[in-house]
Design a protein around this motif. Structure first.
Motif, PDB file in Angstrom:
ATOM      1  N   ILE A 142       2.741   4.599   5.392  1.00 32.35           N
ATOM      2  CA  ILE A 142       3.484   4.338   4.152  1.00 32.35           C
ATOM      3  C   ILE A 142       4.262   3.025   4.271  1.00 32.35           C
ATOM      4  CG2 ILE A 142       5.400   5.152   2.711  1.00 32.35           C
ATOM      5  CD1 ILE A 142       4.286   8.048   3.334  1.00 32.35           C
ATOM      6  N   ILE A 143       4.852   2.771   5.422  1.00 31.49           N
ATOM      7  CA  ILE A 143       5.555   1.501   5.647  1.00 31.49           C
ATOM      8  C   ILE A 143       4.601   0.335   5.390  1.00 31.49           C
ATOM      9  CG2 ILE A 143       6.482   0.010   7.475  1.00 31.49           C
ATOM     10  CD1 ILE A 143       7.832   2.576   8.637  1.00 31.49           C
ATOM     11  N   CYS A 144       3.420   0.417   5.971  1.00 33.77           N
ATOM     12  CA  CYS A 144       2.437  -0.676   5.822  1.00 33.77           C
ATOM     13  C   CYS A 144       1.923  -0.777   4.389  1.00 33.77           C
ATOM     14  CB  CYS A 144       1.259  -0.450   6.770  1.00 33.77           C
ATOM     15  SG  CYS A 144       1.702  -0.549   8.518  1.00 33.77           S
ATOM     16  N   GLY A 145       1.603   0.350   3.784  1.00 34.79           N
ATOM     17  CA  GLY A 145       1.068   0.357   2.430  1.00 34.79           C
ATOM     18  C   GLY A 145       2.102  -0.046   1.390  1.00 34.79           C
ATOM     19  N   HIS A 146       3.346   0.343   1.593  1.00 33.28           N
ATOM     20  CA  HIS A 146       4.420  -0.034   0.673  1.00 33.28           C
ATOM     21  C   HIS A 146       4.603  -1.544   0.683  1.00 33.28           C
ATOM     22  CE1 HIS A 146       8.768  -0.483  -0.434  1.00 33.28           C
ATOM     23  NE2 HIS A 146       8.353   0.295  -1.423  1.00 33.28           N
ATOM     24  N   GLN A 147       4.569  -2.139   1.861  1.00 31.35           N
ATOM     25  CA  GLN A 147       4.679  -3.598   1.960  1.00 31.35           C
ATOM     26  C   GLN A 147       3.524  -4.265   1.225  1.00 31.35           C
ATOM     27  OE1 GLN A 147       5.500  -5.521   5.844  1.00 31.35           O
ATOM     28  NE2 GLN A 147       3.653  -6.696   5.400  1.00 31.35           N
ATOM     29  N   ARG A 148       2.300  -3.784   1.454  1.00 32.47           N
ATOM     30  CA  ARG A 148       1.129  -4.376   0.786  1.00 32.47           C
ATOM     31  C   ARG A 148       1.237  -4.230  -0.726  1.00 32.47           C
ATOM     32  NH1 ARG A 148      -4.561  -3.393   3.209  1.00 32.47           N
ATOM     33  NH2 ARG A 148      -3.663  -4.892   4.637  1.00 32.47           N
ATOM     34  N   HIS A 149       1.666  -3.059  -1.177  1.00 30.63           N
ATOM     35  CA  HIS A 149       1.835  -2.796  -2.614  1.00 30.63           C
ATOM     36  C   HIS A 149       2.752  -3.846  -3.253  1.00 30.63           C
ATOM     37  CE1 HIS A 149       2.857  -0.615  -6.307  1.00 30.63           C
ATOM     38  NE2 HIS A 149       4.127  -0.748  -5.969  1.00 30.63           N
ATOM     39  N   HIS A 150       3.888  -4.089  -2.625  1.00 31.01           N
ATOM     40  CA  HIS A 150       4.835  -5.045  -3.208  1.00 31.01           C
ATOM     41  C   HIS A 150       4.378  -6.488  -3.037  1.00 31.01           C
ATOM     42  CE1 HIS A 150       7.795  -2.467  -4.960  1.00 31.01           C
ATOM     43  NE2 HIS A 150       7.725  -1.686  -3.894  1.00 31.01           N
ATOM     44  N   ARG A 151       3.650  -6.787  -1.983  1.00 30.96           N
ATOM     45  CA  ARG A 151       3.070  -8.131  -1.862  1.00 30.96           C
ATOM     46  C   ARG A 151       2.113  -8.370  -3.026  1.00 30.96           C
ATOM     47  NH1 ARG A 151      -1.731  -8.713   1.875  1.00 30.96           N
ATOM     48  NH2 ARG A 151      -2.542  -7.815  -0.035  1.00 30.96           N
ATOM     49  N   ASN A 152       1.306  -7.364  -3.343  1.00 29.36           N
ATOM     50  CA  ASN A 152       0.364  -7.497  -4.462  1.00 29.36           C
ATOM     51  C   ASN A 152       1.092  -7.671  -5.789  1.00 29.36           C
ATOM     52  OD1 ASN A 152      -1.748  -7.238  -2.647  1.00 29.36           O
ATOM     53  ND2 ASN A 152      -2.120  -5.086  -3.113  1.00 29.36           N
ATOM     54  N   ILE A 153       2.165  -6.925  -5.992  1.00 27.80           N
ATOM     55  CA  ILE A 153       2.950  -7.070  -7.224  1.00 27.80           C
ATOM     56  C   ILE A 153       3.546  -8.474  -7.303  1.00 27.80           C
ATOM     57  CG2 ILE A 153       5.098  -6.360  -8.363  1.00 27.80           C
ATOM     58  CD1 ILE A 153       4.382  -3.483  -7.629  1.00 27.80           C
ATOM     59  N   LEU A 154       4.072  -8.955  -6.191  1.00 25.27           N
ATOM     60  CA  LEU A 154       4.624 -10.316  -6.184  1.00 25.27           C
ATOM     61  C   LEU A 154       3.553 -11.330  -6.554  1.00 25.27           C
ATOM     62  CD1 LEU A 154       6.912 -10.070  -3.050  1.00 25.27           C
ATOM     63  CD2 LEU A 154       7.670 -10.505  -5.404  1.00 25.27           C
ATOM     64  N   ARG A 155       2.381 -11.202  -6.006  1.00 27.17           N
ATOM     65  CA  ARG A 155       1.297 -12.144  -6.310  1.00 27.17           C
ATOM     66  C   ARG A 155       0.865 -12.058  -7.769  1.00 27.17           C
ATOM     67  NH1 ARG A 155      -2.364 -11.378  -0.879  1.00 27.17           N
ATOM     68  NH2 ARG A 155      -1.403 -13.067   0.292  1.00 27.17           N
ATOM     69  N   GLU A 156       0.745 -10.842  -8.292  1.00 26.90           N
ATOM     70  CA  GLU A 156       0.208 -10.638  -9.635  1.00 26.90           C
ATOM     71  C   GLU A 156       1.213 -10.921 -10.749  1.00 26.90           C
ATOM     72  OE1 GLU A 156      -1.144  -6.589  -9.509  1.00 26.90           O
ATOM     73  OE2 GLU A 156      -2.579  -7.027  -7.904  1.00 26.90           O
TER      74      GLU A 156
END
Length: 173
Positions: free
Chosen positions: A154-168
Motif C-alpha cells: 500500500i505504501i508503494c501503490g499509494h505513492q504511485r497513485h499520487h505520482r500519476n495524479i500529479l502527472r495527469e
C-alpha cells in the motif's frame, strides 16, 4: 514477497487500487526502486508549481507530496505495531485534517525530497528486518484487517497513485 501472494482478506478493499496499480512486483525491489526513482520525479517538478492547485479546493502540489509522506509514516507505524504482534485496534487517520497542518506552503522542494528519502529509507530498513512469517502477521486498522505485507505494498501503490495524479492533473504542461 510478491503482490500476487497477497490475499484479499489481508487489506481493506479501499486499498485494492493502490496494490493493483503496482502490477506483479516484489515488495523489497519496489521499495528500493522507488527510493531511486521518486526523488528524480520530484526534482523534475518546477519549484513555482509547488503551490499550484488544478481546481478550487484541491490540494496544492506540495500538499499532495506531504500527504504521501504522512501516509507512509502512518502505514509504516501500523506495520511495526502488527509485526510486533500488537493487537490493539488502530484508528484511521483523517488526511483532510493533516494536510492543512503540514506547512506545505512554507516548504522547498529540496526539503520535501530529503524528507522523502529519510522516510523511505526508514521503511526499507524496517521491512528488511522482517522475516517472511512477520509479513503475514495482521492487525486491525480503520476497522479492517491489514497484514504487514499489504501495508508495504500500500505504501508503494499509494505513492504511485499520487505520482500519476500529479502527472495527469497538475503537471500536464
Amino acid at each position: 514477497m510478491k503482490t500476487s501472494e497477497l490475499k484479499e482478506h489481508e487489506y481493506n478493499p479501499y486499498y485494492r487500487a493502490y496494490i493493483e496499480a503496482l502490477g506483479e512486483v516484489d515488495l523489497m525491489k519496489t521499495l528500493h526502486k522507488q527510493i531511486k526513482n521518486y526523488p528524480q520525479f520530484l526534482a523534475s517538478i518546477p519549484e513555482d508549481k509547488l503551490n499550484y492547485q488544478y481546481a478550487e479546493g484541491k490540494w496544492t502540489v506540495a500538499e499532495v507530496l506531504l500527504h504521501v509522506l504522512d501516509s507512509e509514516r502512518v502505514f509504516q507505524y501500523r506495520a511495526l505495531r502488527f509485526a510486533r504482534k500488537d493487537q490493539t485496534p488502530l484508528p484511521g487517520f483523517d488526511q483532510d485534517l493533516y494536510v492543512p497542518q503540514s506547512g506545505a506552503g512554507n516548504r522547498s522542494l529540496d526539503s520535501i525530497i530529503e524528507e522523502y528519502k529519510a522516510i523511505r529509507q526508514s521503511t526499507i530498513t524496517l521491512y528488511e528486518s522482517f522475516e517472511e512469517d512477520i509479513l503475514k502477521r495482521k492487525g486491525v486498522a480503520s476497522n479492517s484487517n491489514m497484514s504487514v505485507a499489504a501495508l508495504g505494498f500500500i505504501i508503494c501503490g499509494h505513492q504511485r497513485h499520487h505520482r500519476n495524479i500529479l502527472r495527469e492533473r497538475y503537471l500536464k504542461d
